[in-house]
Design a protein around this motif. Sequence first.
Motif, PDB file in Angstrom:
ATOM      1  N   LYS A  80       0.875  -1.319  -0.028  1.00 30.94           N
ATOM      2  CA  LYS A  80      -0.021   0.057   0.058  1.00 30.94           C
ATOM      3  C   LYS A  80       0.795   1.290   0.016  1.00 30.94           C
ATOM      4  O   LYS A  80       2.045   1.012   0.535  1.00 30.94           O
ATOM      5  N   GLN A  81       0.457   2.231  -0.529  1.00 33.99           N
ATOM      6  CA  GLN A  81       0.880   3.830  -0.666  1.00 33.99           C
ATOM      7  C   GLN A  81       0.409   4.688   0.547  1.00 33.99           C
ATOM      8  O   GLN A  81       0.616   5.757   0.333  1.00 33.99           O
ATOM      9  N   TRP A  82      -0.515   4.082   1.331  1.00 35.95           N
ATOM     10  CA  TRP A  82      -1.007   4.951   2.428  1.00 35.95           C
ATOM     11  C   TRP A  82      -0.185   5.679   3.052  1.00 35.95           C
ATOM     12  O   TRP A  82       0.826   5.210   3.807  1.00 35.95           O
ATOM     13  N   THR A  83      -0.397   6.891   3.731  1.00 36.86           N
ATOM     14  CA  THR A  83       0.012   7.805   4.359  1.00 36.86           C
ATOM     15  C   THR A  83      -0.621   7.642   5.854  1.00 36.86           C
ATOM     16  O   THR A  83      -0.030   8.108   7.086  1.00 36.86           O
ATOM     17  N   GLU A  84      -1.733   7.226   5.811  1.00 33.64           N
ATOM     18  CA  GLU A  84      -2.638   7.243   7.203  1.00 33.64           C
ATOM     19  C   GLU A  84      -3.841   5.969   6.976  1.00 33.64           C
ATOM     20  O   GLU A  84      -4.341   5.801   5.736  1.00 33.64           O
ATOM     21  N   GLY A 144     -15.488   0.301  13.100  1.00 31.44           N
ATOM     22  CA  GLY A 144     -15.948  -0.477  14.119  1.00 31.44           C
ATOM     23  C   GLY A 144     -16.221  -1.851  12.937  1.00 31.44           C
ATOM     24  O   GLY A 144     -16.839  -2.893  13.774  1.00 31.44           O
ATOM     25  N   MET A 145     -15.999  -1.907  11.806  1.00 32.23           N
ATOM     26  CA  MET A 145     -16.254  -3.056  10.963  1.00 32.23           C
ATOM     27  C   MET A 145     -14.931  -4.095  11.166  1.00 32.23           C
ATOM     28  O   MET A 145     -13.918  -3.691  10.719  1.00 32.23           O
ATOM     29  N   ASP A 146     -15.381  -5.287  11.002  1.00 34.71           N
ATOM     30  CA  ASP A 146     -14.279  -6.342  10.995  1.00 34.71           C
ATOM     31  C   ASP A 146     -13.535  -6.344   9.395  1.00 34.71           C
ATOM     32  O   ASP A 146     -14.200  -6.227   8.415  1.00 34.71           O
ATOM     33  N   GLY A 147     -12.236  -6.399   9.533  1.00 31.30           N
ATOM     34  CA  GLY A 147     -11.473  -6.229   8.142  1.00 31.30           C
ATOM     35  C   GLY A 147     -11.558  -5.020   7.134  1.00 31.30           C
ATOM     36  O   GLY A 147     -11.237  -5.288   6.159  1.00 31.30           O
ATOM     37  N   VAL A 148     -11.954  -4.027   7.873  1.00 35.26           N
ATOM     38  CA  VAL A 148     -12.366  -2.866   7.196  1.00 35.26           C
ATOM     39  C   VAL A 148     -11.643  -1.794   7.822  1.00 35.26           C
ATOM     40  O   VAL A 148     -11.558  -1.584   9.138  1.00 35.26           O
ATOM     41  N   VAL A 149     -10.589  -0.795   7.324  1.00 32.92           N
ATOM     42  CA  VAL A 149      -9.959   0.384   7.718  1.00 32.92           C
ATOM     43  C   VAL A 149     -10.547   1.561   7.072  1.00 32.92           C
ATOM     44  O   VAL A 149     -11.055   1.355   5.827  1.00 32.92           O
ATOM     45  N   ARG A 150     -10.384   2.860   7.315  1.00 28.74           N
ATOM     46  CA  ARG A 150     -10.781   3.990   6.802  1.00 28.74           C
ATOM     47  C   ARG A 150      -9.347   4.743   6.290  1.00 28.74           C
ATOM     48  O   ARG A 150      -8.426   4.816   7.185  1.00 28.74           O
ATOM     49  N   ARG A 182      -8.501   8.799  -3.218  1.00 30.12           N
ATOM     50  CA  ARG A 182      -9.097   9.853  -4.537  1.00 30.12           C
ATOM     51  C   ARG A 182      -9.635  11.240  -3.665  1.00 30.12           C
ATOM     52  O   ARG A 182     -10.724  11.411  -4.017  1.00 30.12           O
ATOM     53  N   GLY A 183      -8.815  11.794  -2.889  1.00 32.17           N
ATOM     54  CA  GLY A 183      -9.400  12.993  -2.395  1.00 32.17           C
ATOM     55  C   GLY A 183     -10.193  12.953  -1.213  1.00 32.17           C
ATOM     56  O   GLY A 183     -10.568  14.032  -0.686  1.00 32.17           O
ATOM     57  N   GLY A 184     -10.452  11.962  -0.651  1.00 33.20           N
ATOM     58  CA  GLY A 184     -11.307  11.700   0.583  1.00 33.20           C
ATOM     59  C   GLY A 184     -11.226  10.520   1.269  1.00 33.20           C
ATOM     60  O   GLY A 184     -10.493   9.584   0.756  1.00 33.20           O
ATOM     61  N   MET A 185     -11.728  10.407   2.608  1.00 33.72           N
ATOM     62  CA  MET A 185     -11.605   9.300   3.521  1.00 33.72           C
ATOM     63  C   MET A 185     -12.525   8.053   3.218  1.00 33.72           C
ATOM     64  O   MET A 185     -13.551   8.621   2.965  1.00 33.72           O
ATOM     65  N   VAL A 186     -12.159   6.826   2.886  1.00 37.05           N
ATOM     66  CA  VAL A 186     -12.975   6.001   2.418  1.00 37.05           C
ATOM     67  C   VAL A 186     -12.743   4.664   3.177  1.00 37.05           C
ATOM     68  O   VAL A 186     -11.836   4.511   3.826  1.00 37.05           O
ATOM     69  N   ASP A 187     -13.726   3.798   3.402  1.00 39.75           N
ATOM     70  CA  ASP A 187     -13.895   2.443   3.978  1.00 39.75           C
ATOM     71  C   ASP A 187     -13.207   1.518   2.983  1.00 39.75           C
ATOM     72  O   ASP A 187     -13.650   1.633   1.873  1.00 39.75           O
ATOM     73  N   THR A 188     -12.354   0.825   3.459  1.00 38.27           N
ATOM     74  CA  THR A 188     -11.532  -0.271   2.571  1.00 38.27           C
ATOM     75  C   THR A 188     -11.198  -1.519   3.153  1.00 38.27           C
ATOM     76  O   THR A 188     -11.079  -1.316   4.466  1.00 38.27           O
ATOM     77  N   SER A 189     -10.968  -2.528   2.606  1.00 38.95           N
ATOM     78  CA  SER A 189     -10.346  -3.674   3.314  1.00 38.95           C
ATOM     79  C   SER A 189      -9.136  -3.451   3.872  1.00 38.95           C
ATOM     80  O   SER A 189      -8.179  -2.787   3.375  1.00 38.95           O
ATOM     81  N   HIS A 190      -8.895  -4.049   5.072  1.00 45.32           N
ATOM     82  CA  HIS A 190      -7.609  -3.920   5.615  1.00 45.32           C
ATOM     83  C   HIS A 190      -6.666  -4.826   4.669  1.00 45.32           C
ATOM     84  O   HIS A 190      -7.064  -5.871   4.357  1.00 45.32           O
ATOM     85  N   PRO A 191      -5.133  -4.337   4.618  1.00 38.34           N
ATOM     86  CA  PRO A 191      -4.519  -5.163   3.795  1.00 38.34           C
ATOM     87  C   PRO A 191      -4.217  -6.381   4.224  1.00 38.34           C
ATOM     88  O   PRO A 191      -4.048  -7.449   3.318  1.00 38.34           O
TER      89      PRO A 191
END
Length: 156
Positions: free
Chosen positions: A100-104, A109-115, A119-128
Motif C-alpha cells: 500500500k502507498q497509504w500515509t494514514e 467498527g467493521m471487521d476487516g475494514v479500515v478507513r 482519491r481525495g477523501g476518506m473511504v472505508d476499504t479492506s484492511h491489507p
Amino acid sequence: MIVYQSIKAEFLADVDSNRVEEKIYAAFQERLKRKTSAAEVSSWRESMNYMYRILIADEIPNDAGIAIEYNIPQTSKRIDFILSGYGTTGDEVMVVVELKQWTEAELTGMDGVVRTRFRGGMVDTSHPSYQVSTYAHLLRGFNAYAYETDLTIAPC
C-alpha cells in the motif's frame, strides 16, 4: 498470469538500476494488453524500493523467486508481490505481500475494514491483512499447484 517474474538477484539489479517499474509496465502492457495509470507506475517504483530494502538481506537466497502483479485465476484479483523458495526445513514456501502507498489509516467498527484517504477523501476499504489473507485462500483454491501440494502460503 504473472506480469513480472525474476529471481531475487535480477530483481535487486532492476531496482538498483531504476528500471524495475519500466520492466513491470512493459510486461503489464504485453501480457494484459492494456495500459495503466502513471500513479500505478509510480506506486510500483516506490513499493519495489521498499521491497528491495527487505530482500537485500543475505538470509534470502539470490535464487528466490519474485513475481509481481500475479493475476489469480478465475478472479479479477492481482497479488502485488510474491516471494517463493524453500524454508529452513526444505519445504516450499510462498510469501504473498499486499503493498500500500497509504500515509494514514484509521480503525473502523467493521471487521476487516479500515478507513484511509483515497482519491481525495476518506473511504472505508479492506484492511491489507484481510485482503492478502483472502488472496492466499484464493490461491489455494484456484492454483492447481497450491491446491495439490504442501506448499506453505504465508500472507503478509
